[in-house]
Design a protein around this motif. Structure first.
Motif, short mmCIF file in Angstrom:
data_model
loop_
_atom_site.label_atom_id
_atom_site.label_comp_id
_atom_site.label_asym_id
_atom_site.label_seq_id
_atom_site.Cartn_x
_atom_site.Cartn_y
_atom_site.Cartn_z
N THR A 265 0.84 -1.20 0.00
CA THR A 265 0.00 0.00 0.00
C THR A 265 0.88 1.25 0.00
O THR A 265 1.85 1.33 0.78
N GLU A 266 0.56 2.17 -0.87
CA GLU A 266 1.26 3.46 -0.92
C GLU A 266 0.22 4.57 -1.08
O GLU A 266 -0.84 4.36 -1.66
N TYR A 267 0.53 5.74 -0.54
CA TYR A 267 -0.39 6.88 -0.62
C TYR A 267 0.28 8.05 -1.33
O TYR A 267 1.50 8.24 -1.23
N ARG A 268 -0.52 8.84 -2.03
CA ARG A 268 -0.04 10.06 -2.66
C ARG A 268 -1.13 11.12 -2.53
O ARG A 268 -2.26 10.91 -2.99
N GLU A 269 -0.81 12.22 -1.90
CA GLU A 269 -1.80 13.27 -1.70
C GLU A 269 -2.33 13.75 -3.05
O GLU A 269 -1.56 14.04 -3.97
N GLY A 270 -3.64 13.81 -3.15
CA GLY A 270 -4.28 14.20 -4.41
C GLY A 270 -4.52 13.05 -5.36
O GLY A 270 -5.13 13.23 -6.42
N GLY A 271 -4.07 11.84 -4.99
CA GLY A 271 -4.31 10.66 -5.82
C GLY A 271 -3.20 10.39 -6.82
O GLY A 271 -2.19 11.09 -6.87
N TRP A 272 -3.39 9.36 -7.62
CA TRP A 272 -2.36 8.88 -8.54
C TRP A 272 -2.78 9.15 -9.98
O TRP A 272 -3.71 8.54 -10.48
N ASN A 273 -2.08 10.05 -10.65
CA ASN A 273 -2.38 10.28 -12.06
C ASN A 273 -1.47 9.41 -12.94
O ASN A 273 -0.58 8.70 -12.45
N TYR A 274 -1.73 9.46 -14.23
CA TYR A 274 -1.01 8.61 -15.17
C TYR A 274 0.50 8.77 -15.05
O TYR A 274 1.25 7.78 -14.96
N ASP A 276 2.34 9.92 -12.61
CA ASP A 276 2.82 9.40 -11.33
C ASP A 276 3.06 7.90 -11.41
O ASP A 276 4.05 7.37 -10.90
N LEU A 277 2.11 7.22 -12.03
CA LEU A 277 2.20 5.76 -12.13
C LEU A 277 3.34 5.34 -13.05
O LEU A 277 4.08 4.39 -12.75
N VAL A 278 3.48 6.02 -14.17
CA VAL A 278 4.59 5.71 -15.09
C VAL A 278 5.93 5.85 -14.38
O VAL A 278 6.83 5.01 -14.53
N GLU A 279 6.07 6.87 -13.58
CA GLU A 279 7.35 7.17 -12.94
C GLU A 279 7.61 6.34 -11.69
O GLU A 279 8.78 6.09 -11.35
N ASN A 280 6.55 5.90 -11.00
CA ASN A 280 6.74 5.33 -9.67
C ASN A 280 6.28 3.89 -9.47
O ASN A 280 6.68 3.24 -8.50
N PHE A 281 5.41 3.40 -10.36
CA PHE A 281 4.78 2.11 -10.08
C PHE A 281 5.80 0.99 -9.91
O PHE A 281 5.75 0.22 -8.94
N ASP A 282 6.73 0.87 -10.82
CA ASP A 282 7.67 -0.24 -10.76
C ASP A 282 8.52 -0.20 -9.49
O ASP A 282 8.73 -1.23 -8.84
N ALA A 283 8.98 0.98 -9.12
CA ALA A 283 9.81 1.10 -7.91
C ALA A 283 9.02 0.77 -6.67
O ALA A 283 9.54 0.16 -5.71
N LEU A 284 7.74 1.14 -6.64
CA LEU A 284 6.92 0.92 -5.44
C LEU A 284 6.35 -0.49 -5.37
O LEU A 284 6.26 -1.08 -4.29
N PHE A 285 5.95 -1.02 -6.52
CA PHE A 285 5.18 -2.28 -6.50
C PHE A 285 5.78 -3.40 -7.36
O PHE A 285 5.26 -4.52 -7.34
N GLY A 286 6.84 -3.12 -8.10
CA GLY A 286 7.37 -4.13 -9.02
C GLY A 286 7.68 -5.46 -8.38
O GLY A 286 7.43 -6.52 -8.96
N ASP A 287 8.23 -5.44 -7.17
CA ASP A 287 8.58 -6.69 -6.49
C ASP A 287 7.44 -7.22 -5.62
O ASP A 287 7.62 -8.20 -4.90
N LYS A 288 6.27 -6.58 -5.70
CA LYS A 288 5.11 -7.02 -4.91
C LYS A 288 4.04 -7.68 -5.78
O LYS A 288 3.02 -8.13 -5.26
#
Length: 311
Positions: A265-274, A276-288
């Motif tokens: 679980t990760e949080y981002r104030e204001g929600g997750w836009n496209y 944000d996900l392109v830049e961060n998804f793999d680092a945050l969730f890639g191994d999950k």
């Protein structure tokens, strides 16, 4: 005997796993209603249980419709005067990959497994609640419903759906003292007999020999009788506090499956836009990210299937 005085319906119990469940319930003292689509198969199962000292009656009906569910409950009441236990084991397979699976292939499997479980449980629970019986609902799941399996869109959907219903029923039935659980069997059946990986295990079972330890212990793969004890336990008063669970049984292994929970679980104030996900998804969730399907251990050389002779 732990189930003395109890009455059980086991759908799809003319042969295979269902018959093993029925025989064990009868050995523990329950009167059993055998169900099959074939009258001769059902009567042979009844005769076998009676020959073993049990009490049994048959209801011939294709599970799925409300009419069949009513016939099963009425059959139990007519033969034995009550109902305490329902085991929804009936099922069929129509395995095909997605693009080859027809509407009929999908609907047939959903009707028997998913709708059949729904209609039978609804009818049994209505009887339990009306008569103040702390009944037992035992549904049958599959590793496919938990993990997925190639060529089984219909079957996976049905078995996953059954687990979803059971979790809901555990909430709805709690006040009435009725339990609802799913058993995930891993055992030699007509289906596994055709899988080369299990050839040596099934052949040993057919010869009346104990399966090699690799299958029984390492894989948790065994006989129908290895699962039947769990069915009888969940049907008993000893399991009154167990509900909403998915419990696997096979060979020497017993498992309680987890219910789905968030793996990360990760949080981002204001929600997750496209972006944000392109830049961060793999680092945050890639191994999950979660795996799919079952992964089997490599077979020892001595347990590998015999090569098919070239023609």
């Amino acid at each position: 005997m732990s189930l003395s005085g109890k009455v059980a319906i086991i759908t799809g119990s003319g042969q295979g796993l269902g018959l093993a469940y029925a025989r064990e319930l009868a050995r523990q003292g329950a009167a059993v209603v055998i169900n099959d689509v074939n009258a001769e198969t059902a009567e042979q199962a009844v005769a076998l249980i009676k020959a073993e000292g049990g009490r049994a009656a048959a209801v011939v009906a294709p599970v799925g419709s409300t009419e069949a569910a009513k016939a099963l409950v009425n059959g139990a009441l007519e033969a034995f005067g009550r109902l305490d236990i329902l085991v929804t084991n009936a099922g069929i397979l129509r395995d095909k990959s997605l693009l080859k699976m027809t509407d009929e292939d999908f609907d047939l499997v959903i009707n028997v497994h998913l709708r059949g479980t729904f209609t039978c449980v609804r009818e049994a629970f209505g009887y339990f609640k009306e008569n103040g019986i702390a009944g037992r609902i035992i549904t049958i799941g599959s590793p496919t419903g938990q993990r997925g399996n190639f060529g089984q869109t219909n079957y996976a959907a049905a078995k996953a759906g059954i687990v979803g219903m059971v979790r809901t029923w555990a909430l709805e039935m709690k006040k009435a003292g009725v339990t609802a659980n799913t058993v995930v069997p891993v055992a030699a059946t007509a289906m596994t007999k055709t899988v080369p990986y299990f050839q040596k295990a099934v052949e040993a079972d057919e010869r009346g020999e104990v399966m090699p330890s690799f299958f029984r212990h390492d894989l948790g793969f065994g006989t129908a009788n290895d699962v039947a004890g769990l069915i009888a336990f969940l049907a008993s008063d000893a399991a009154a506090g167990i509900t909403g669970q998915v419990i696997g049984a096979g060979g020497d292994r017993l498992q309680v499956w987890t219910h789905p929970e968030a793996a990360a679980t990760e949080y981002r104030e204001g929600g997750w836009n496209y972006q944000d996900l392109v830049e961060n998804f793999d680092a945050l969730f890639g191994d999950k990210l979660q795996g799919v399907g079952e992964e089997f251990l490599p077979l020892p050389d001595e347990l590998k299937p015999e090569p098919v002779p070239a023609h």
